[in-house]
Design a protein around this motif. Structure first.
Motif, PDB file in Angstrom:
ATOM      1  N   TRP A  24       0.691  -1.246   0.024  1.00 27.72           N
ATOM      2  CA  TRP A  24       0.144   0.109  -0.004  1.00 27.72           C
ATOM      3  C   TRP A  24       0.843   1.227   0.146  1.00 27.72           C
ATOM      4  N   ILE A  25       0.313   2.344  -0.710  1.00 30.98           N
ATOM      5  CA  ILE A  25       1.074   3.518  -0.742  1.00 30.98           C
ATOM      6  C   ILE A  25       0.176   4.423   0.359  1.00 30.98           C
ATOM      7  N   LEU A  26       0.624   5.065   1.206  1.00 35.15           N
ATOM      8  CA  LEU A  26      -0.091   5.825   2.093  1.00 35.15           C
ATOM      9  C   LEU A  26       0.250   7.353   1.737  1.00 35.15           C
ATOM     10  N   GLY A  27      -0.902   8.142   1.776  1.00 39.16           N
ATOM     11  CA  GLY A  27      -0.719   9.521   1.528  1.00 39.16           C
ATOM     12  C   GLY A  27      -1.682  10.408   1.869  1.00 39.16           C
ATOM     13  N   SER A  28      -1.410  11.725   2.041  1.00 39.62           N
ATOM     14  CA  SER A  28      -2.550  12.640   2.212  1.00 39.62           C
ATOM     15  C   SER A  28      -2.366  13.920   1.145  1.00 39.62           C
ATOM     16  N   SER A  29      -1.772  13.442  -0.175  1.00 43.15           N
ATOM     17  CA  SER A  29      -1.862  14.473  -1.080  1.00 43.15           C
ATOM     18  C   SER A  29      -1.629  13.476  -2.423  1.00 43.15           C
ATOM     19  N   GLY A  30      -1.817  14.392  -3.564  1.00 46.83           N
ATOM     20  CA  GLY A  30      -1.928  13.869  -4.816  1.00 46.83           C
ATOM     21  C   GLY A  30      -0.484  13.016  -5.195  1.00 46.83           C
ATOM     22  N   ALA A  31       0.614  13.519  -4.642  1.00 49.54           N
ATOM     23  CA  ALA A  31       1.789  13.121  -5.153  1.00 49.54           C
ATOM     24  C   ALA A  31       1.788  11.746  -4.980  1.00 49.54           C
ATOM     25  N   SER A  32       1.562  11.330  -3.752  1.00 47.26           N
ATOM     26  CA  SER A  32       1.584   9.783  -3.348  1.00 47.26           C
ATOM     27  C   SER A  32       0.626   8.749  -4.304  1.00 47.26           C
ATOM     28  N   ALA A  33      -0.589   9.393  -4.497  1.00 47.89           N
ATOM     29  CA  ALA A  33      -1.416   8.970  -4.972  1.00 47.89           C
ATOM     30  C   ALA A  33      -1.170   8.565  -6.654  1.00 47.89           C
ATOM     31  N   MET A  34      -0.370   9.289  -7.027  1.00 50.41           N
ATOM     32  CA  MET A  34      -0.025   9.242  -8.647  1.00 50.41           C
ATOM     33  C   MET A  34       0.963   8.124  -8.601  1.00 50.41           C
ATOM     34  N   ILE A  35       2.036   8.000  -7.451  1.00 48.72           N
ATOM     35  CA  ILE A  35       2.986   6.851  -7.538  1.00 48.72           C
ATOM     36  C   ILE A  35       2.112   5.559  -7.425  1.00 48.72           C
ATOM     37  N   ALA A  36       1.176   5.476  -6.534  1.00 57.92           N
ATOM     38  CA  ALA A  36       0.140   4.050  -6.311  1.00 57.92           C
ATOM     39  C   ALA A  36      -0.306   4.086  -7.656  1.00 57.92           C
ATOM     40  N   ALA A  37      -0.909   4.948  -8.308  1.00 58.61           N
ATOM     41  CA  ALA A  37      -1.368   4.509  -9.735  1.00 58.61           C
ATOM     42  C   ALA A  37      -0.714   4.030 -10.554  1.00 58.61           C
ATOM     43  N   GLN A  38       0.509   4.820 -10.722  1.00 58.97           N
ATOM     44  CA  GLN A  38       1.325   4.424 -11.905  1.00 58.97           C
ATOM     45  C   GLN A  38       1.824   3.075 -11.655  1.00 58.97           C
ATOM     46  N   ARG A  39       1.918   2.500 -10.422  1.00 59.75           N
ATOM     47  CA  ARG A  39       2.741   1.327 -10.181  1.00 59.75           C
ATOM     48  C   ARG A  39       1.649   0.320  -9.988  1.00 59.75           C
ATOM     49  N   GLY A  40       0.328   0.585 -10.153  1.00 58.30           N
ATOM     50  CA  GLY A  40      -0.738  -0.378  -9.910  1.00 58.30           C
ATOM     51  C   GLY A  40      -0.652  -0.847  -8.298  1.00 58.30           C
ATOM     52  N   LEU A  41      -0.417   0.101  -7.486  1.00 63.78           N
ATOM     53  CA  LEU A  41      -0.594  -0.365  -5.934  1.00 63.78           C
ATOM     54  C   LEU A  41      -1.695   0.152  -5.415  1.00 63.78           C
ATOM     55  N   ALA A  42      -2.225  -0.533  -4.404  1.00 57.18           N
ATOM     56  CA  ALA A  42      -3.262   0.024  -3.438  1.00 57.18           C
ATOM     57  C   ALA A  42      -3.004   1.216  -2.878  1.00 57.18           C
ATOM     58  N   PHE A  43      -3.790   2.099  -2.523  1.00 57.89           N
ATOM     59  CA  PHE A  43      -3.842   3.506  -2.059  1.00 57.89           C
ATOM     60  C   PHE A  43      -4.559   3.800  -0.730  1.00 57.89           C
TER      61      PHE A  43
END
Length: 333
Positions: A164-183
Motif C-alpha cells: 500500500w502507498i499511504l498519502g495525504s496528497s496527490g503526489a503519493s496517489a499518482m505513484i500508487a496509480a502508476q505502479r498499480g498499487l493500493a492507495f
C-alpha cells in the motif's frame, strides 16, 4: 463495509512506552476478536507521545500474538531506508505469517530534520527519488533483481505482502496509480480534498501484478462514546493534542480530558479545533456509524481505517467495541 485499525501506540501523560506497547498488543488481540479486518502500526521518531518507532519489529510481535487479522505498517517511511532491506524484512514477515502481512509505505520524515539525519547516519536524505524507491521495492517483493546485481530479497516464497502507498496528497496517489498499487488516504492528517485525490488515483490507475483494479481505503480519527457528552469529553484530549502538535508543543505525553478542560484556549485555538474536527468523527455509535458510512460513500471505498486515541486505554478499547457492535462486525464474519 470493512473496518480496520490504525494504532500509533500513544503514550498518555503519567504512562510509559512499555505500557503503550502493551496496550497496542492488547488492542490488536481485542479488535481481532471484534471482527476488524486489518491492524496497522505507525512509524514516529524522537517523540515522547508515540511509542511506535519501528513498525517492522512491532508487526512481527503483533502477528505472533494474533491469529488471523491482517497486520501491517501504516507505514514504513521508505526514504530513510534501503528498498532491498525493507523487502527482506517484509518477505520474512510474510513467510512467517502467510497471507497476513501488509506493507504500507509513506514518505513523511516521521520527525524533525535532525531525525532524518540520524536515520541516514549523519547524511542528508530527500524524497526526490521516492518513486524510484517504490518501484525498486516492488520489484524485490516480486522476487526480481531490479538492479541487475544478481541479488534477490529473501526468503523467497509463494506469497508476498499486500503493498500500500499511504498519502495525504496527490503526489503519493499518482505513484500508487502508476505502479498499480493500493492507495490509503490519510483523512486524519488532511481533511481537505481527499476525494479528488482518490478520484485521480482511480482515473490514472495502471493494472499491475499487485492489483488488476484500483484498491483504496481511507483513515480517520474516531472517538465513540455511549452518549454525545461522553464522546465529546473523551475527544477533548485529541483536540488539545493535535493543537499542541501544530504549535510544536507535543509535550510529555497525551493529555487528559481534565487538562483539556482547564487549558487556556485562545480564540485562534478554538478555531483551529473546529477546523481539525474535519479530520475526526466523534459521537454515539449510531452517529459514528452513519458518518463512517458516509465517509466510505464519498470516497467510494469499502474500507475505513479507524484511528482512536483517548487518554486512558479502557476508553480507547470501549470506543472500538461500540463501533464493532454498531456495524455488527462479528455477525458479518
Amino acid at each position: 463495509m470493512k473496518l480496520s485499525v490504525l494504532d500509533q501506540s500513544p503514550v498518555s501523560k503519567g504512562s510509559t512506552p512499555i505500557e503503550a506497547l502493551r496496550e497496542t498488543t492488547r488492542l490488536a488481540q481485542e479488535t481481532e476478536n471484534l471482527g476488524f479486518h486489518r491492524f496497522w502500526v505507525s512509524e514516529h521518531h524522537s517523540t515522547k507521545s508515540l511509542a511506535g518507532s519501528s513498525p517492522e519489529v512491532l508487526v512481527s510481535h503483533l502477528a505472533a500474538n494474533t491469529s488471523h487479522m491482517r497486520i501491517g505498517s501504516g507505514g514504513v517511511l521508505l526514504p530513510h531506508y534501503s528498498p532491498y532491506k525493507v523487502a527482506e524484512n517484509f518477505r520474512m514477515l510474510e513467510t512467517l505469517n502467510p497471507n497476513r502481512i501488509d506493507l504500507g509505505l509513506g514518505r513523511a520524515p516521521g520527525g524533525m530534520p535532525n531525525v532524518t539525519r540520524a536515520l541516514a547516519g549523519g547524511n542528508s536524505m530527500g524524497i526526490d527519488n521516492y518513486s524510484e524507491q517504490v518501484n525498486e521495492l516492488a520489484s524485490y517483493l516480486q522476487g526480481e533483481d531490479p538492479e541487475r546485481m544478481d541479488v534477490r530479497a529473501t526468503p523467497l516464497g509463494s506469497t508476498i505482502p499486500e503493498m500500500w502507498i499511504l498519502g495525504s496528497s496527490g503526489a503519493s496517489a499518482m505513484i500508487a496509480a502508476q505502479r498499480g498499487l493500493a492507495f490509503s488516504f490519510a483523512h486524519f492528517i488532511n481533511g481537505y480534498g481527499g476525494t479528488n485525490v482518490v478520484d485521480r488515483y482511480r482515473n490514472r490507475f495502471v493494472p499491475s501484478e499487485f492489483n488488476e483494479t484500483p484498491k483504496t481505503n481511507v483513515a480517520i480519527f474516531v472517538v465513540c462514546g455511549e452518549t454525545e457528552e461522553e464522546a465529546e469529553y473523551l475527544a477533548s484530549s485529541l483536540d488539545l493534542s493535535i493543537l499542541l502538535i501544530e504549535q510544536g508543543k507535543s509535550g510529555e505525553g497525551f493529555p487528559s480530558p481534565n487538562e483539556a478542560h482547564h487549558f487556556p484556549y485562545t480564540v485562534f485555538d478554538k478555531e483551529r479545533i473546529r477546523e481539525n474536527r474535519k479530520r475526526m468523527i466523534v459521537g454515539t455509535p449510531e452517529q459514528v456509524k452513519e458518518q463512517i458510512e458516509e465517509l466510505g460513500h464519498i470516497y467510494q471505498s469499502d474500507e475505513v481505517i479507524v484511528n482512536t486515541i483517548t487518554h486512558d486505554f479502557q476508553s480507547r478499547l470501549k470506543s472500538y467495541k461500540l463501533i464493532a457492535e454498531a456495524f455488527d462486525l462479528n455477525g458479518k464474519r
